[in-house]
Scaffold this motif. Structure first.
Motif, short mmCIF file in Angstrom:
data_model
loop_
_atom_site.label_atom_id
_atom_site.label_comp_id
_atom_site.label_asym_id
_atom_site.label_seq_id
_atom_site.Cartn_x
_atom_site.Cartn_y
_atom_site.Cartn_z
N SER A 104 0.97 -1.24 -0.01
CA SER A 104 0.12 -0.10 -0.22
C SER A 104 0.93 1.36 0.19
CB SER A 104 -0.95 -0.13 1.16
OG SER A 104 -0.14 -0.10 2.30
N PHE A 105 2.11 1.14 0.50
CA PHE A 105 2.91 2.19 0.69
C PHE A 105 3.27 2.54 -0.96
CE2 PHE A 105 7.80 2.68 -0.19
CZ PHE A 105 7.72 3.96 -0.05
N ILE A 106 3.62 1.37 -1.62
CA ILE A 106 4.14 1.71 -2.94
C ILE A 106 2.93 2.05 -3.96
CG2 ILE A 106 4.51 0.38 -5.20
CD1 ILE A 106 6.49 -1.47 -3.34
N GLU A 107 1.67 1.74 -3.47
CA GLU A 107 0.46 2.28 -4.36
C GLU A 107 0.29 3.54 -4.09
OE1 GLU A 107 -1.82 1.80 -7.18
OE2 GLU A 107 -0.73 0.05 -6.21
N SER A 108 0.40 4.12 -2.55
CA SER A 108 0.39 5.62 -2.47
C SER A 108 1.31 6.43 -2.68
CB SER A 108 -0.18 5.55 -0.92
OG SER A 108 1.02 5.11 -0.37
N SER A 109 2.71 5.92 -3.21
CA SER A 109 3.71 6.71 -3.35
C SER A 109 3.32 7.49 -4.77
CB SER A 109 5.17 6.06 -3.53
OG SER A 109 5.09 4.81 -4.43
N LEU A 110 4.35 8.36 -5.02
CA LEU A 110 4.31 9.23 -6.34
C LEU A 110 4.21 8.55 -7.52
CD1 LEU A 110 6.36 12.27 -5.44
CD2 LEU A 110 4.02 11.98 -5.53
N ASP A 111 3.53 8.90 -8.52
CA ASP A 111 3.43 8.10 -9.65
C ASP A 111 4.81 7.86 -10.16
OD1 ASP A 111 1.22 7.59 -9.78
OD2 ASP A 111 0.53 8.88 -11.32
N ALA A 112 5.78 8.76 -10.05
CA ALA A 112 6.97 8.71 -10.81
C ALA A 112 7.95 7.63 -10.05
CB ALA A 112 7.83 10.01 -10.37
N HIS A 113 7.62 7.52 -8.78
CA HIS A 113 8.42 6.48 -8.00
C HIS A 113 7.49 4.95 -8.10
CE1 HIS A 113 10.65 9.56 -6.90
NE2 HIS A 113 9.69 10.16 -6.22
N LYS A 114 6.40 4.96 -8.23
CA LYS A 114 5.59 3.77 -8.03
C LYS A 114 6.26 2.56 -8.85
CE LYS A 114 1.00 4.76 -8.16
NZ LYS A 114 -0.49 4.91 -8.81
N HIS A 115 6.60 2.70 -9.96
CA HIS A 115 6.79 1.56 -10.87
C HIS A 115 8.41 1.15 -10.54
CE1 HIS A 115 3.47 2.39 -13.15
NE2 HIS A 115 3.63 3.67 -13.46
N GLU A 116 9.05 1.96 -10.11
CA GLU A 116 10.55 1.47 -9.73
C GLU A 116 10.20 0.71 -8.43
OE1 GLU A 116 13.12 4.69 -9.81
OE2 GLU A 116 13.84 4.37 -11.78
#
Lengths: 641, 693
Positions: free
Chosen positions: B118-130
């Motif tokens: 959920s942290f990854i899901e809520s992080s910025l789009d820029a970072h999400k995929h990495e």
């Protein structure tokens, strides 16, 4: 381990489900993964079968669990062998290899390519492979040896040539577009929608890209043999053939023979549709004959040797008394379509023997013979037309020795609109040329070859036909079609031209349904309004084409010349009897000889009979005519091709 | 089948050592501070550290066993990357396994995973995929810890709950993983060995990494942290975070992406200039004779003086690898093939090739390998029934040599001695070669067409004479199925690779390998010799393509991006580009100069088993068991990158935007395309066995 694998547990079915999912790159994983599960009961059962009776639940559960894991592991390893063998399908051999590499003895006897049947027993909840015993002795003594599959070979084909699908190779030939085109065209042609048919045929006539589909269309036309009960469809297929012939972009070459065979079939064979007298298969035969003429004229025939074979094939049918009358009819119209020369060389010499035969049919008035009799009258009408063609050609050539040559060189006549005499030249023109007789000499040629002078021939024919011949020939007009066409044929001017060969048949058909017309037509026609010149014939049929034809005949230098040739006309007019009695003509159409003046009773009788016939479609006399459609077909076609 | 890893772990370890040690340096250089902050010494007490020794050089271990072992490793830890760093006697395997022992609250793994997710899901789009790339390795190691600590029920639950969320291309490994349900099963499972002995590599921009660090600080998830430390290698780079496409393009390999420093070595991909050949050109040559690299020869002949003087700056020195001397026959062949090349049809998007398809009919068994000689005159097919059959594709039939007594009578000095040696009476269209005891998985003709190599499931590579049609040598060494074998373009050398994860370089006259290329995490499935004979490319079922230097046996390129096993490779004629394809149905095009992915060609519907560049390299043909041959416009890609040869963006894979490269797709009726080969004149030959029903 191998015991586990052919165990009695419900394992293999799930095994296969894993197999499929393992080979797919991404199996959808909804909830529980499905893997082989071996219940502990199976383990117990197995233990018992090898003599271990007491196995605790714990032990069997553990064994089951481990067996499952090993099984999955082996299954995954076996998938690797499948991949490296470059296959999509997992085989028992792959599984065995995986077992061998795991140091487990492989399973024996499961390498058949056929799937094993896995089924439950009736009484217990037990599943097993149906593994029947094979008696090896019987197997060995079997007299039928397995077929030698042959040496492994390499075959080279063109798959693609410069980026284009070759088709001849191991690939499906056609692009998606072409397949769709073929699909739509065939559907249109065999469907009932007139508009669609017209469009489809028009496109087939002009489309330059059809060549890839040619073999398929030729095959489609060849289907005539399987749908001979359906006149409508037969006509459509013939129209398809016609469209292919007319398409200037197509080279028929190797397919010509197949096309001719199909057309000949329609001309000559006793079609299933012929059984019902209501079916107008006569028109179909006429149309097919015209088509045949057109194929001949298209020029691609000379190399094929078909030119000589066709008249012979037709002759063979004509002289065969076992053939039904409709086949004879076909032979006659076929010969007429091939031109006056064919008529002269094939039909005319046969007439002496054939006429009595025909006569015998026509004079048999028993009810059971009604249909055959009507058929015989048809044949007679066709022969009459042929005679007319013959005489008129003679008439023209002798009255105007330059007619033929002038026609040959006449550029103002489109090749697609030749009239009857053109037709003759077109068909056998090369024969004439080959015998070294161009234009002016052609008359002499005729005289050389046919020792029958025109007067002799006329009197011969007159002896058969009587005045009806004079009515047709003696008006001094050139042989000009009394034309009329069915709507489905009138799209194409060329058809008119081709159809000109059979005026009487066409007129007859115009008045059809056959026979019945004559009853209603028994009234004398008001002849005062009818000129006796060639225009008269046109007027009776009327319509757009008639006027066109009239125009062309007026323009035609030949027709003018013909009219300027009184000497020949005189001959005919001398023997012309009561030429202005239309009813006689009608009766000729009914097949009656002119000499027999009892027109009305005859016509009425015919009408009566035909009504009866309608109720009794199978006419008794037919049996006498030993028709063996299938059998007869083969030799005649074989000879042709 | 389960066993090779035992031996392999050993070699793997030794090979990994260099990579891992390099990696350690890399980590220390950039994310050192963060790591230090994240790893409180008090939390470093896990035995897990034993398995990742390079990290622990500066840490002391509490566990006595681990300390002992560390002591054994100590010299290695200090040395650069000595070969002595191999782990794993079987006793030690369980030790390494014990790295999974955990005192933490395993029941809360679900919660941890959820939290991370959920942290990854809520992080910025820029970072999400990495950041999203973290989930898969974390998932795997959490599951393995649960299993190892005998929480089978929880493990099962955990797996069922989260396995669905993983990317499609991981599902194959997950299937393998899911079969492991008890601690006992973890031992001896190939994939488990790989996971615990190697680190999963992730590349991440510094920004993304910072955000991850903040998250870890906020949430004191000790287990999560230790997993990240012990089993993951996060390669941090400075720059813009990658987007979804970029991340996906290079992900998919079994152990994550390639480390940046793995592709730093310069590769001499150029072609050395041809030696001068002074062979008179006979005009009455009758055959298609050929060798390699006709393009270059053409240039050489065309501009005999100009081109020849200017050596390719990227070419290796001619003496870098000792190559066999050119015999007169070889020279003659080079000339003839050059002459053939003059008649070549130029291909391109306007000019598609003609394809001649050779269909094997009446094959009793499935055909598992097809090889075509360089000059397109011979074809060899390997069958699943262990047979090999050689056909002649030219009018010249195949003859054997006369027997010894007849040979003895021949005049050895005669010009046409080779011709005279042959016995006309034996001329046949094909010859059958018996010898293997398992399916034959690959065949390769020597450049002079006098020898044939085959590899088989029986673990051997065999060398056959095409003069006598008999077996000359059996090369044993792999001990497990050998998936592929290939002659070097100059002959003499050949490379084989198989289930033992090792690619071996051999000389035909030696029964032991000259080089071992070790590093793949799974089977070496395919091999392609570089046109200049200095490098070897291998594809593997670990979903990577590697490039090896023949000189020193080093791995000089690791290329990730395939989502399933790689099954075929092809070099462009100029030696700079490599195409690869396989079970994932995609063709990937690589630039060897930088090890970067250039293009992805999608379109096949079943695994691809054959690739081939046209002789001038402008188009690429691919074929597979979906019974189609597809033609791709690779020239377009080359033109595209020639314009923008920007080397700064190498850290991020940036696919050339070329739209669809597909030029044509041609289907056979029912014949899988197992082999594609361009003749000297650019006629494309295809081959396969007709499949009934």
């Amino acid at each position: 381990m191998q015991n586990m694998n052919d165990s009695h547990a419900p394992l293999p079915s799930q095994q296969s489900s894993e197999t499929t999912s393992a080979s797919g790159a991404s199996a959808s994983t909804s909830g529980e993964r499905k893997f082989a599960q071996i219940p502990k009961e199976s383990v117990k059962a197995h233990a018992e079968s090898i003599g271990i009776s007491e196995v605790s639940d714990d032990v069997s559960a553990m064994v089951a669990e481990d067996a499952c894991y090993r099984l999955r592991e082996v299954m995954q390893a076996s998938c690797q062998f499948m991949r490296h063998a470059k296959r999509k399908r997992l085989t028992a051999e792959d599984f065995n290899r995986a077992l061998r590499w795991s140091n487990v003895e492989p399973m024996y006897g499961h390498n058949s390519p056929d799937p094993m049947v896995f089924r439950p027993t009736k009484d217990a909840e037990l599943y097993f492979y149906e593994d029947r015993e094979i008696n090896l002795t019987e197997f060995a003594m079997e007299t039928i040896l397995p077929r030698n599959p042959g040496e492994t070979t390499v075959k080279a084909q063109w798959l693609v040539v410069e980026g284009r699908d070759k088709g001849a190779g191991s690939s499906p030939a056609l692009s998606e577009e072409l397949v769709q085109y073929y699909d739509q065209v065939t559907r249109a042609i065999l469907g009932g929608n007139e508009q669609l048919i017209k469009t489809a045929l028009a496109d087939l006539r002009t489309n330059s890209r059809v060549s890839a589909l040619l073999p398929y269309f030729v095959y489609l036309v060849g289907e005539v043999k399987s749908i001979s009960h359906d006149l409508e469809a037969l006509t459509r297929l013939l129209q398809t053939a016609q469209a292919l012939i007319q398409n200037p972009h197509l080279y028929l070459g190797p397919y010509l023979k197949q096309l001719v065979a199909s057309v000949m079939y329609c001309i000559l064979e006793p079609l299933a549709a012929s059984i019902n007298p209501l079916n107008d298969h006569w028109a179909l035969r006429d149309y097919a004959a015209r088509l045949l003429a057109q194929i001949c004229r298209s020029g691609c025939m000379s190399v094929e040797g078909l030119q000589k074979q066709l008249p012979l094939a037709l002759q063979k049918v004509l002289v065969d008394p076992a053939r039904p009358l409709c086949s004879h009819y076909g032979a006659v119209v076929g010969l007429t379509a091939l031109g006056s020369k064919a008529v002269e060389e094939v039909l005319y010499p046969q007439l002496g023997t054939y006429w009595p035969f025909l006569q015998s049919w026509m004079e048999d008035r028993t009810i059971s013979n009604a249909q055959a009799k009507a058929d015989a009258h048809r044949v007679q009408g066709a022969i009459l037309s042929a005679a007319e063609l013959l005489l008129k050609t003679y008439q023209q050539s002798s009255s105007d020795p330059h007619a033929e040559s002038s026609h040959e060189s006449s550029p103002n006549q489109s090749p697609h609109h030749p009239d009857a005499s053109d037709f003759t030249i077109g068909t056998f023109g090369h024969l004439l040329e080959s015998s070294g007789t161009a234009g002016p000499n052609s008359g002499g040629h005729r005289r050389d070859k046919g020792p029958v002078p025109i007067t002799q021939m006329y009197s011969d024919l007159y002896s058969f036909f009587g005045d009806s011949l004079a009515v047709r020939v003696g008006n001094g007009a050139p042989f000009v079609p009394a034309k009329e066409d069915e709507s489905d044929q009138d799209v194409e001017p060329i058809i008119e031209a081709g159809s000109s060969a059979f005026p009487s048949v066409q007129v007859e058909r115009a008045d059809l349904p056959p026979m019945l017309t004559f009853a209603g037509n028994g009234q004398p026609i008001d002849l005062s309004s009818m000129p006796s010149t060639s225009e008269a014939t046109h007027t009776t049929t009327g319509g757009r084409r008639t006027s066109k034809r009239r125009q062309s005949s007026k323009e035609s230098p030949k027709s003018k010349r013909a009219r300027r040739a009184p000497s020949m006309s005189d001959i005919f007019s001398l023997s012309r009897a009561s030429q202005r009695r239309r009813d006689i003509v009608v009766n000729i159409r009914g097949g009656r000889q002119v000499g027999k003046k009892k027109t009305k009773p005859g016509a009425l009788l015919g009408a009566e009979l035909s009504r009866l016939c309608r109720r009794v479609p199978f006419v008794g006399k037919r049996k006498k005519v030993k028709t063996l459609p299938g059998k007869v077909l083969q030799p005649s076609m074989g000879m042709l091709l | 089948m389960a066993d090779p890893n035992r031996t392999v772990v050993v070699t793997d370890g030794s090979n990994d050592a260099s990579a891992v040690s390099g990696a350690a340096a890399g980590v220390q250089s950039s994310p050192k501070g963060e790591k230090g902050a994240g790893t409180d010494p008090s939390k470093m007490d896990q035995q897990t550290l034993a398995a990742v020794l390079q990290f622990l050089k500066n840490n002391k271990l509490r566990d006595a066993e681990a300390a002992l072992r560390r002591e054994a490793k100590l010299p290695d830890g200090n040395g650069d990357s000595g070969g002595s760093s191999r782990v794993a006697t079987s006793g030690e395997v369980s030790l390494v396994l014990s790295a999974y022992e955990s005192e933490g609250d395993l029941a809360r793994y679900c919660e941890y995973y959820n939290s991370l997710s959920s942290f990854i899901e809520s992080s910025l789009d820029a970072h999400k995929h990495e950041l999203g790339c973290l989930l898969y390795p974390v998932f795997i190691h959490m599951y393995l810890q649960l299993v190892y600590n005998r929480h089978e029920k929880e493990a099962h639950k955990f797996f069922n709950r989260f396995s669905v969320e993983q990317e499609d291309w991981h599902q194959e490994d997950l299937r393998t993983l899911s079969t492991v349900k008890t601690r006992e099963q973890m031992e001896g499972n190939d994939l488990m060995d790989t996971f615990r002995s190697s680190k999963f590599v992730l590349r991440m921009s510094r920004d993304s990494y910072q955000s991850l660090r903040r998250y870890l600080k906020q949430n004191e998830h000790r287990e999560l942290l230790s997993i990240l430390q012990d089993h993951l290698f996060i390669d941090v780079f400075d720059g813009v975070p990658r987007n979804r496409e970029q991340v996906q393009a290079t992900s998919g390999a079994m152990m994550g992406e390639a480390r940046r420093d793995a592709n730093k070595v310069k590769v001499l991909y150029g072609l050395p200039k041809e030696p001068d050949i002074n062979v008179p050109l006979d005009d009455d040559d009758e055959g298609v004779e050929g060798e390699d690299k006709p393009k270059k020869k053409k240039q050489k002949k065309d501009l005999l003086l100009n081109k020849n003087k200017k050596a390719d700056p990227n070419a290796p020195p001619p003496s870098r690898i000792p190559l066999p001397e050119l015999k007169d026959a070889d020279k003659l062949e080079k000339v003839l093939s050059w002459k053939e090349g003059l008649k070549r049809v130029p291909l391109g998007r306007e000019n598609l090739p003609s394809i001649c398809f050779y269909t094997l009919a009446n094959a009793y068994q499935n055909v598992s390998a097809v090889g075509v000689s360089e000059d397109s005159s011979l074809l060899a097919a390997g069958f699943e029934d262990s047979n090999v059959r050689v056909w002649s594709l030219s009018p010249q039939r195949l003859r054997t040599m006369r027997n010894a007594s007849e040979l003895d009578q021949l005049d050895k000095e005669a010009d046409d001695i080779v011709e005279r040696m042959m016995d006309e009476k034996t001329a046949a269209d094909s010859w059958l070669l018996h010898g293997h005891t398992g399916p034959v998985y690959s065949t390769s003709f020597s450049p002079d067409r006098e020898q044939l190599l085959t590899s088989s499931e029986d673990g051997t590579v065999r060398l056959w004479s095409l003069h006598t049609y008999s077996n000359l040598v059996v090369y044993k060494g792999h001990n497990y199925p050998v998936w592929d074998v290939q002659f070097s373009p100059t002959g003499y050398y050949f490379v084989s690779g198989g289930h033992d994860r090792v690619a071996r370089l051999w000389g035909t006259d030696q029964f032991q390998p000259i080089r071992m290329f070790v590093g793949h995490y799974s089977d070496v499935t395919c091999i392609q010799y570089h046109p200049n004979s200095n490098y070897v490319a291998t594809g593997s079922s670990d979903r990577t393509v590697r490039l090896w230097d023949v000189l020193n046996g080093n791995c000089v390129r690791v290329m990730t991006g395939h989502k399933a096993a790689v099954h075929t490779l092809a070099w462009s004629p100029d030696g700079r580009y490599l195409a690869s394809a396989g079970v994932d149905k995609n063709v990937l095009l690589w630039d060897i100069a930088y090890g970067r992915l250039l293009a992805e060609m999608k379109g096949h519907t079943d695994p691809i088993y054959s690739l081939c560049f046209s002789r001038e390299g402008s188009i690429l043909a691919s074929g597979g068991i979906d019974n189609t041959v597809k033609i791709w416009d690779v020239q377009k890609v080359f033109e595209e990158i020639a314009g923008s040869d920007d080397l700064t963006s190498l850290d991020r894979a940036s696919l050339v935007e070329v739209g669809s490269l597909l030029l044509g797709s041609f289907q056979t009726k029912a014949t899988p395309v197992l082999k594609l080969h361009f003749s000297h004149r650019n006629l494309l030959l295809g081959c396969g066995r007709y499949q009934h029903s």
